[in-house]
Design a protein around this motif. Sequence first.
Motif, mmCIF file in Angstrom:
data_model
loop_
_atom_site.group_PDB
_atom_site.id
_atom_site.type_symbol
_atom_site.label_atom_id
_atom_site.label_comp_id
_atom_site.label_asym_id
_atom_site.label_seq_id
_atom_site.Cartn_x
_atom_site.Cartn_y
_atom_site.Cartn_z
ATOM 1 N N LEU A 65 0.833 -1.208 0.000
ATOM 2 C CA LEU A 65 0.000 0.000 0.000
ATOM 3 C C LEU A 65 0.864 1.253 0.000
ATOM 4 O O LEU A 65 0.570 2.227 -0.712
ATOM 5 C CB LEU A 65 -0.962 -0.010 1.194
ATOM 6 C CG LEU A 65 -2.097 -1.034 1.113
ATOM 7 C CD1 LEU A 65 -2.840 -1.116 2.449
ATOM 8 C CD2 LEU A 65 -3.047 -0.702 -0.026
ATOM 9 N N ALA A 66 1.929 1.242 0.770
ATOM 10 C CA ALA A 66 2.839 2.397 0.800
ATOM 11 C C ALA A 66 3.496 2.602 -0.563
ATOM 12 O O ALA A 66 3.691 3.738 -1.005
ATOM 13 C CB ALA A 66 3.903 2.209 1.880
ATOM 14 N N GLU A 72 7.330 8.184 -4.806
ATOM 15 C CA GLU A 72 8.750 7.793 -4.917
ATOM 16 C C GLU A 72 8.959 6.293 -4.729
ATOM 17 O O GLU A 72 10.051 5.780 -4.972
ATOM 18 C CB GLU A 72 9.618 8.584 -3.920
ATOM 19 C CG GLU A 72 9.334 8.319 -2.464
ATOM 20 C CD GLU A 72 8.172 9.118 -1.868
ATOM 21 O OE1 GLU A 72 8.000 9.020 -0.640
ATOM 22 O OE2 GLU A 72 7.447 9.810 -2.593
ATOM 23 N N LYS A 73 7.910 5.573 -4.309
ATOM 24 C CA LYS A 73 8.001 4.118 -4.142
ATOM 25 C C LYS A 73 7.229 3.355 -5.223
ATOM 26 O O LYS A 73 7.245 2.132 -5.229
ATOM 27 C CB LYS A 73 7.480 3.707 -2.760
ATOM 28 C CG LYS A 73 8.349 4.163 -1.615
ATOM 29 C CD LYS A 73 7.844 3.625 -0.303
ATOM 30 C CE LYS A 73 8.752 4.041 0.851
ATOM 31 N NZ LYS A 73 8.283 3.485 2.117
#
Length: 159
Positions: A65-66, A72-73
Amino acid sequence: MLIVHVHPQILRSEGLVDPPSDDKPLWQDRYRSIVDLERHLHDNGTRIIKFFLHLSKEEQRKRFLARIDEPEKNWKFSMADIEERKFWKDYMKAYEECLGATSTSDAPWYIVPADDKENARLIVSQIVLDTFEGLKMTYPKTTEERRQELQSIRKRLEK
Protein backbone atom coordinates in the motif's frame (compact mmCIF):
# COMPACT_ATOMS: atom_id res chain seq x y z
CA MET A 1 15.34 -21.38 -6.78
CA LEU A 2 12.22 -20.80 -4.71
CA ILE A 3 10.06 -19.42 -7.50
CA VAL A 4 10.65 -22.56 -9.58
CA HIS A 5 9.80 -24.63 -6.52
CA VAL A 6 6.43 -22.90 -6.31
CA HIS A 7 6.04 -22.70 -10.11
CA PRO A 8 7.76 -25.83 -11.53
CA GLN A 9 6.48 -25.07 -15.03
CA ILE A 10 9.09 -22.29 -15.23
CA LEU A 11 11.91 -24.79 -14.78
CA ARG A 12 10.37 -27.28 -17.19
CA SER A 13 10.14 -24.57 -19.87
CA GLU A 14 13.87 -23.74 -19.67
CA GLY A 15 14.77 -26.27 -22.37
CA LEU A 16 17.14 -28.22 -20.14
CA VAL A 17 18.67 -31.32 -21.70
CA ASP A 18 17.31 -33.51 -18.93
CA PRO A 19 14.21 -31.66 -17.72
CA PRO A 20 13.37 -32.27 -14.08
CA SER A 21 10.14 -33.76 -12.90
CA ASP A 22 8.28 -32.56 -9.82
CA ASP A 23 9.86 -35.21 -7.61
CA LYS A 24 11.92 -34.60 -4.49
CA PRO A 25 15.30 -35.80 -5.83
CA LEU A 26 15.65 -32.60 -7.88
CA TRP A 27 15.39 -30.43 -4.78
CA GLN A 28 17.51 -32.75 -2.66
CA ASP A 29 20.25 -32.56 -5.32
CA ARG A 30 20.04 -28.77 -5.41
CA TYR A 31 20.13 -28.47 -1.63
CA ARG A 32 23.08 -30.87 -1.48
CA SER A 33 24.91 -28.75 -4.09
CA ILE A 34 24.37 -25.65 -1.95
CA VAL A 35 25.56 -27.39 1.21
CA ASP A 36 28.58 -28.85 -0.61
CA LEU A 37 29.60 -25.45 -2.01
CA GLU A 38 29.21 -23.78 1.37
CA ARG A 39 31.23 -26.54 3.07
CA HIS A 40 33.98 -26.08 0.46
CA LEU A 41 34.01 -22.33 1.07
CA HIS A 42 34.08 -22.82 4.84
CA ASP A 43 36.93 -25.34 4.60
CA ASN A 44 38.87 -22.71 2.65
CA GLY A 45 38.40 -19.92 5.18
CA THR A 46 35.17 -18.23 4.12
CA ARG A 47 32.54 -17.73 6.79
CA ILE A 48 28.96 -17.76 5.55
CA ILE A 49 25.97 -16.39 7.38
CA LYS A 50 22.59 -16.32 5.70
CA PHE A 51 19.62 -14.22 6.65
CA PHE A 52 15.97 -14.88 5.93
CA LEU A 53 14.11 -11.65 6.59
CA HIS A 54 10.71 -12.98 7.57
CA LEU A 55 7.95 -10.54 6.74
CA SER A 56 4.39 -11.23 7.81
CA LYS A 57 1.67 -11.24 5.19
CA GLU A 58 0.03 -8.26 6.92
CA GLU A 59 3.26 -6.23 6.88
CA GLN A 60 3.78 -7.10 3.22
CA ARG A 61 0.27 -5.77 2.52
CA LYS A 62 1.09 -2.51 4.34
CA ARG A 63 4.31 -2.09 2.40
CA PHE A 64 2.53 -2.71 -0.89
CA LEU A 65 0.00 0.00 0.00
CA ALA A 66 2.84 2.40 0.80
CA ARG A 67 4.42 1.63 -2.58
CA ILE A 68 1.16 2.59 -4.25
CA ASP A 69 0.48 5.67 -2.09
CA GLU A 70 3.98 7.17 -2.13
CA PRO A 71 5.02 8.27 -5.64
CA GLU A 72 8.75 7.79 -4.92
CA LYS A 73 8.00 4.12 -4.14
CA ASN A 74 5.78 3.40 -7.16
CA TRP A 75 8.69 1.84 -9.03
CA LYS A 76 8.94 -0.88 -6.36
CA PHE A 77 5.46 -2.21 -7.05
CA SER A 78 4.17 -4.54 -9.74
CA MET A 79 0.89 -6.37 -10.27
CA ALA A 80 3.03 -9.52 -10.29
CA ASP A 81 3.55 -8.93 -6.55
CA ILE A 82 -0.19 -9.33 -6.01
CA GLU A 83 -0.33 -12.44 -8.20
CA GLU A 84 2.54 -14.08 -6.28
CA ARG A 85 0.89 -13.20 -2.98
CA LYS A 86 -1.77 -15.79 -3.84
CA PHE A 87 0.93 -18.43 -3.37
CA TRP A 88 1.93 -17.28 0.13
CA LYS A 89 1.48 -20.71 1.74
CA ASP A 90 3.40 -22.41 -1.07
CA TYR A 91 6.30 -19.98 -0.64
CA MET A 92 6.31 -20.48 3.13
CA LYS A 93 6.50 -24.24 2.61
CA ALA A 94 9.31 -23.83 0.04
CA TYR A 95 11.22 -21.49 2.37
CA GLU A 96 10.85 -23.90 5.27
CA GLU A 97 12.10 -26.82 3.20
CA CYS A 98 15.02 -24.87 1.74
CA LEU A 99 16.13 -23.32 5.02
CA GLY A 100 15.90 -26.64 6.82
CA ALA A 101 17.88 -28.43 4.12
CA THR A 102 20.62 -25.82 3.74
CA SER A 103 21.23 -24.55 7.27
CA THR A 104 24.38 -26.12 8.72
CA SER A 105 26.74 -25.26 11.55
CA ASP A 106 29.25 -24.07 8.92
CA ALA A 107 26.70 -21.94 7.05
CA PRO A 108 23.72 -21.22 9.28
CA TRP A 109 20.51 -19.49 8.34
CA TYR A 110 19.24 -16.84 10.72
CA ILE A 111 15.52 -16.21 10.50
CA VAL A 112 14.99 -12.57 11.37
CA PRO A 113 11.55 -11.11 12.06
CA ALA A 114 11.46 -8.20 9.61
CA ASP A 115 8.15 -6.42 10.20
CA ASP A 116 10.09 -3.86 12.26
CA LYS A 117 12.93 -2.73 9.97
CA GLU A 118 14.95 -1.06 12.74
CA ASN A 119 14.99 -4.17 14.94
CA ALA A 120 15.67 -6.42 11.96
CA ARG A 121 18.72 -4.32 11.11
CA LEU A 122 19.92 -4.44 14.72
CA ILE A 123 19.55 -8.23 14.81
CA VAL A 124 21.46 -8.66 11.54
CA SER A 125 24.16 -6.23 12.68
CA GLN A 126 24.63 -8.12 15.95
CA ILE A 127 24.96 -11.46 14.17
CA VAL A 128 27.53 -10.02 11.74
CA LEU A 129 29.45 -8.44 14.63
CA ASP A 130 29.39 -11.70 16.62
CA THR A 131 30.65 -13.57 13.56
CA PHE A 132 33.53 -11.12 13.07
CA GLU A 133 34.46 -11.32 16.74
CA GLY A 134 34.40 -15.11 16.53
CA LEU A 135 37.09 -14.96 13.85
CA LYS A 136 39.56 -13.65 16.45
CA MET A 137 41.47 -11.72 13.80
CA THR A 138 44.75 -10.06 14.73
CA TYR A 139 47.61 -8.44 12.92
CA PRO A 140 50.69 -10.64 12.57
CA LYS A 141 53.32 -10.15 15.27
CA THR A 142 56.54 -8.54 14.16
CA THR A 143 59.79 -10.21 15.14
CA GLU A 144 62.93 -8.37 16.19
CA GLU A 145 64.59 -9.55 12.97
CA ARG A 146 61.75 -8.04 10.93
CA ARG A 147 61.95 -4.73 12.84
CA GLN A 148 65.64 -4.50 12.06
CA GLU A 149 64.94 -5.24 8.41
CA LEU A 150 62.31 -2.48 8.30
CA GLN A 151 64.67 0.01 9.95
CA SER A 152 67.30 -0.83 7.33
CA ILE A 153 64.76 -0.22 4.56
CA ARG A 154 63.69 3.03 6.25
CA LYS A 155 67.26 4.34 6.19
CA ARG A 156 67.50 3.58 2.48
CA LEU A 157 64.24 5.36 1.77
CA GLU A 158 65.24 8.47 3.72
CA LYS A 159 68.14 9.16 1.33
